[in-house]
Design a protein around this motif. Sequence first.
Motif, short mmCIF file in Angstrom:
data_model
loop_
_atom_site.label_atom_id
_atom_site.label_comp_id
_atom_site.label_asym_id
_atom_site.label_seq_id
_atom_site.Cartn_x
_atom_site.Cartn_y
_atom_site.Cartn_z
N PRO A 66 0.77 -1.14 -0.02
CA PRO A 66 -0.19 -0.06 -0.16
C PRO A 66 0.78 1.25 0.03
CG PRO A 66 0.01 -1.16 2.26
CD PRO A 66 0.72 -1.84 1.38
N SER A 67 0.29 2.42 -0.43
CA SER A 67 1.07 3.72 -0.58
C SER A 67 0.16 4.65 -0.45
CB SER A 67 1.78 3.69 -1.79
OG SER A 67 1.01 3.72 -2.99
N ALA A 68 0.68 5.92 -0.34
CA ALA A 68 -0.44 7.31 -0.23
C ALA A 68 0.23 8.39 -0.92
CB ALA A 68 -0.60 7.57 1.31
N LEU A 69 -0.55 9.07 -1.23
CA LEU A 69 -0.04 10.37 -2.09
C LEU A 69 -1.12 11.48 -1.60
CD1 LEU A 69 -0.43 9.00 -5.63
CD2 LEU A 69 1.78 9.49 -4.40
N SER A 70 -0.49 12.63 -1.42
CA SER A 70 -1.27 13.86 -1.31
C SER A 70 -1.23 15.05 -2.05
CB SER A 70 -1.05 14.19 0.25
OG SER A 70 -1.54 13.40 1.37
N LEU A 71 -2.29 15.90 -2.45
CA LEU A 71 -2.10 17.00 -3.17
C LEU A 71 -2.61 18.27 -2.25
CD1 LEU A 71 -1.20 17.97 -5.61
CD2 LEU A 71 -3.43 17.85 -6.59
N GLU A 72 -1.66 19.26 -1.86
CA GLU A 72 -2.21 20.26 -0.89
C GLU A 72 -3.00 21.41 -1.90
OE1 GLU A 72 -1.83 20.59 2.09
OE2 GLU A 72 -0.62 18.94 2.29
N PRO A 73 -3.92 22.02 -1.37
CA PRO A 73 -5.01 23.05 -2.07
C PRO A 73 -4.40 23.69 -3.03
CG PRO A 73 -5.61 22.74 0.34
CD PRO A 73 -4.39 21.86 0.26
N GLU A 74 -3.27 24.38 -2.41
CA GLU A 74 -2.50 25.35 -3.31
C GLU A 74 -1.69 24.79 -4.62
OE1 GLU A 74 0.11 24.69 0.35
OE2 GLU A 74 -2.08 24.84 -0.10
N ASP A 75 -1.86 23.38 -4.42
CA ASP A 75 -0.93 22.77 -5.57
C ASP A 75 -2.02 21.97 -6.70
OD1 ASP A 75 1.48 23.23 -4.48
OD2 ASP A 75 1.13 21.15 -3.31
N VAL A 76 -3.22 22.31 -6.40
CA VAL A 76 -4.16 21.78 -7.59
C VAL A 76 -4.31 22.90 -8.70
CG1 VAL A 76 -6.73 21.44 -7.93
CG2 VAL A 76 -5.91 20.50 -5.65
N PRO A 77 -4.10 22.59 -9.77
CA PRO A 77 -4.00 23.66 -10.64
C PRO A 77 -5.54 24.11 -11.05
CG PRO A 77 -2.84 21.70 -11.69
CD PRO A 77 -3.51 21.40 -10.30
#
Length: 247
Positions: free
Chosen positions: A125-136
């Motif tokens: 298993p693995s996990a990825l995150s995207l911060e709000p300011e990094d969402v195009p």
Amino acid sequence: MSMPVIVALRRFSHGQHFRAIALRGADGLLDPFIGVDHAWMGAPTFGLHPHAGLSAVSYLFLDSATGVDNRDSIGTHNLIRPGGLHWTAAGRGIEHEEVPVENGQTVHSLQIFVDLGPDHRERAPSALSLEPEDVPQVLLPGARVRVPAGQFGDARSPLNPPTAVTLLDIALEPGAELVLPVTAGDCAFVMPIAGTIRVDGQHFAPDDLRLPVFPARDTPHHITLQAPHGSAQAMLFAGRPLHANAT
């Protein structure tokens, strides 16, 4: 223009502090998506629980009153803020828990379940995150499009998930129109989030419990969204089926 398949949504609640409008099944029409919950959670609801063989994705809307405290059995512990995304690829098995940061404040989110290809199902298993300011974000006349996954126009999400999908968070001003291209071979569907959205001439709203699905085709096409009765918000989901060929 091809007519969409209309799929029924259902209301779901768990205890006093969680309710959702749920999309499930649809006889494989959603592939590679397994289901989506448009959810509101006001207090800790689901304890530590397992997943395997799929990805569990949490996307918080910008209007969410609070964030989510996320932790899992591989040591991840992070805050999912409004406008951010967290992708848990369960692989051969993981346990996780997500709770509102502030009790009494409502998390407004999508819980998205995405299938994994055979080569990923038995991986660790693995996990990825995207911060709000990094969402195009793409701003067009009368429209704002956030791109938490995939691509829209020249905007491409930095997320690199194990199953390639497109997720677009679309806000339309009253009377606005937006044309969304769909890649050949991709399934696509539109989930109304707020207000009335017109999808290729048909009207949909969250309380209608109806959703238009466009099965995969072997040629590119497009979906036209309009906001005929005030502002509206919708999510576009698209991806290449893992278990079927385009028709």
